[in-house]
Scaffold this active site. Structure first.
Site, PDB file in Angstrom:
ATOM      1  N   THR A 207       0.890  -1.171   0.000  1.00  0.00           N
ATOM      2  CA  THR A 207       0.000   0.000   0.000  1.00  0.00           C
ATOM      3  C   THR A 207       0.919   1.209   0.000  1.00  0.00           C
ATOM      4  OG1 THR A 207      -1.669  -1.146   1.327  1.00  0.00           O
ATOM      5  CG2 THR A 207      -1.650   1.236   1.529  1.00  0.00           C
ATOM      6  N   ARG A 235     -13.681  -7.668  -0.934  1.00  0.00           N
ATOM      7  CA  ARG A 235     -12.951  -7.457   0.332  1.00  0.00           C
ATOM      8  C   ARG A 235     -12.476  -6.001   0.415  1.00  0.00           C
ATOM      9  NH1 ARG A 235      -7.460  -5.675   1.684  1.00  0.00           N
ATOM     10  NH2 ARG A 235      -6.887  -6.597   3.672  1.00  0.00           N
ATOM     11  N   VAL A 236     -12.749  -5.368   1.512  1.00  0.00           N
ATOM     12  CA  VAL A 236     -12.272  -4.002   1.739  1.00  0.00           C
ATOM     13  C   VAL A 236     -11.281  -4.051   2.894  1.00  0.00           C
ATOM     14  CG1 VAL A 236     -12.933  -1.670   2.440  1.00  0.00           C
ATOM     15  CG2 VAL A 236     -14.397  -2.969   0.883  1.00  0.00           C
ATOM     16  N   GLY A 237     -10.127  -3.458   2.682  1.00  0.00           N
ATOM     17  CA  GLY A 237      -9.114  -3.439   3.735  1.00  0.00           C
ATOM     18  C   GLY A 237      -9.241  -2.205   4.608  1.00  0.00           C
ATOM     19  N   ASP A 238      -8.149  -1.869   5.251  1.00  0.00           N
ATOM     20  CA  ASP A 238      -8.140  -0.728   6.166  1.00  0.00           C
ATOM     21  C   ASP A 238      -7.958   0.611   5.457  1.00  0.00           C
ATOM     22  OD1 ASP A 238      -5.534  -1.657   5.439  1.00  0.00           O
ATOM     23  OD2 ASP A 238      -4.674  -0.406   7.018  1.00  0.00           O
ATOM     24  N   THR A 258       0.528   0.592   6.423  1.00  0.00           N
ATOM     25  CA  THR A 258       0.601  -0.414   5.355  1.00  0.00           C
ATOM     26  C   THR A 258       0.744  -1.775   6.033  1.00  0.00           C
ATOM     27  OG1 THR A 258       3.007  -0.238   5.179  1.00  0.00           O
ATOM     28  CG2 THR A 258       1.716   1.191   3.742  1.00  0.00           C
ATOM     29  N   GLY A 259       0.348  -2.800   5.311  1.00  0.00           N
ATOM     30  CA  GLY A 259       0.436  -4.149   5.884  1.00  0.00           C
ATOM     31  C   GLY A 259      -0.945  -4.754   6.035  1.00  0.00           C
TER      32      GLY A 259
HETATM   33  N1  GLY Z   1      -3.246  -2.413   4.154  1.00  0.00           N
HETATM   34  C1  GLY Z   1      -3.775  -2.729   2.903  1.00  0.00           C
HETATM   35  C2  GLY Z   1      -4.811  -3.745   2.924  1.00  0.00           C
HETATM   36  O1  GLY Z   1      -4.803  -4.612   3.784  1.00  0.00           O
HETATM   37  O2  GLY Z   1      -5.682  -3.709   2.085  1.00  0.00           O
END
Ligand code: GLY
Length: 355
Positions: A207, A235-238, A258-259
């Site tokens: 990211t 899927r939605v991340g952070d 990131t991560g």
């Molecule tokens: N940090 C990016 C994700 O998990 O989508």
């Protein structure tokens, strides 16, 4: 022992100075500064230049990360990002503007390489904060963003190899005679050695996050990503979730990550880091405390043999006075900084020793 997490392997960070920078006489005298994840040196440089030219802080960070969204060599962001399990690139991004405390975000956006720009439009041209999927796509079209196929040939070949390696029982066969060196290198780079000596592939969650502070004490931040490689569609991340993948309070500071996004979603990690700074923690202390909280709450299936989280996670934290730090679960990561001393990569301080 603290809860289920072994203290063995912790790096003693006492005496490791946070990346403290010169702070001026008053709280709003800090020099302009931009920080980002390690893939963002071009972004911090561009954003810093725009700040010097008087650009708004949100415009500056969004323009900065736009360079990385454009770059097909970065398979974690924008054009060239790795696709979902069906081979379709879905992007997430958010932007938060410190002076107005406004924010905008898009999630599962297909077909537009600059989700951070679309997120900025959501912030400025709607009464909403987050648009997803086809709604986000229609909104981007309405605002004249150019639609295109974001799947590069390199990303498609990586995805295809992943798909062909999933099962010996399905009908997808790999071409063992024509091994693609770039694709092989990608899988090697993203694999870890397990206790029994075999290599385990870890799906990338790269990211870019970028935070800035201008000379007037105004802050903004943005996070943009193609998310976890080969994710379940939708899927939605952070990254597009305010408080998880980024947060700024102009009176306190900014944080982004990131991560592994799921860890930040479960812990409201960026919000927590800013709140810790509000309580007096330095950026490094705040980021490390959030990492410790996440480590303590990690489920057993995501722990290694020593009880540590088996994933990488990083935070890029900056206070309103310009003090800053990059912290990560494990060592080896750097973060980018641009300020009056130029652009450089600095090492993240890690919670644990190397895996
Ligand atoms: N940090 C990016 C994700 O998990 O989508």
């Amino acid at each position: 022992m603290t809860s289920a997490v072994s203290r063995r392997g912790f790096i003693n960070t006492a005496g490791v100075a946070a990346s403290v920078c010169a702070v001026g006489a008053g709280p709003r005298q800090a020099p302009a500064r931009v920080i980002s994840s390690g893939n963002g040196a071009a972004a911090t440089e561009r954003a810093y230049q725009l700040l010097l030219e008087g650009a708004d802080t949100a415009d500056a960070v969004v323009a900065g990360v736009g360079l990385v969204e454009d770059d097909p060599r970065d398979t974690s962001v924008g054009y060239g990002g790795l696709p979902n399990e069906h081979g379709i690139v879905e992007l997430d991004a958010a932007v938060m503007h410190g002076p107005s405390h406004q924010c905008g975000a898009v999630a599962s956006l297909q077909g537009f390489r600059h989700p951070a720009q679309v997120a900025l439009k959501v912030m400025r041209r709607t009464d909403h904060v987050l648009l997803v999927g086809s709604g986000a796509r229609k909104f981007a079209r309405a605002h004249g963003f150019v639609e295109e196929n974001l799947l590069t040939d390199h990303a498609r070949r990586i995805w295809l190899r992943w798909k062909e390696s999933l099962s010996k029982e399905d009908d997808w066969l790999s071409d063992e005679e024509q091994e693609d060196a770039a694709v092989r290198d990608f899988f090697l780079k993203n694999s870890v050695m397990t206790a029994n000596g075999s290599l385990r592939f870890r799906r990338p969650t790269g990211t870019i996050h970028c935070s800035c502070l201008n000379a007037a004490g105004q802050m903004s931040c943005t996070t943009t990503t193609s998310g976890m490689a080969f994710k379940i569609p939708g899927r939605v991340g952070d990254s597009p979730i305010i408080g998880a993948g980024l947060y700024v309070d102009n009176e306190v500071g900014s944080c982004g990550s990131t991560g592994r996004g799921e860890a930040n979603l479960q812990n409201q990690a960026s919000f927590a880091a800013v709140e810790l700074m509000r309580g007096g923690a330095s950026p490094e202390e705040a980021g490390m405390e959030v990492l410790r909280r996440i480590a303590a709450k990690t489920v057993a299936r995501l722990r290694d043999q020593e009880g540590r989280p088996d994933f990488q996670l990083s935070f890029y934290v900056m206070s309103k006075d310009g003090e800053y730090a990059g912290v990560s679960m494990f060592p080896g990561l750097k973060f980018a900084v641009t300020d009056e001393q130029g652009t450089r990569l600095e090492p993240c301080v890690a919670l644990y020793e190397a895996r």
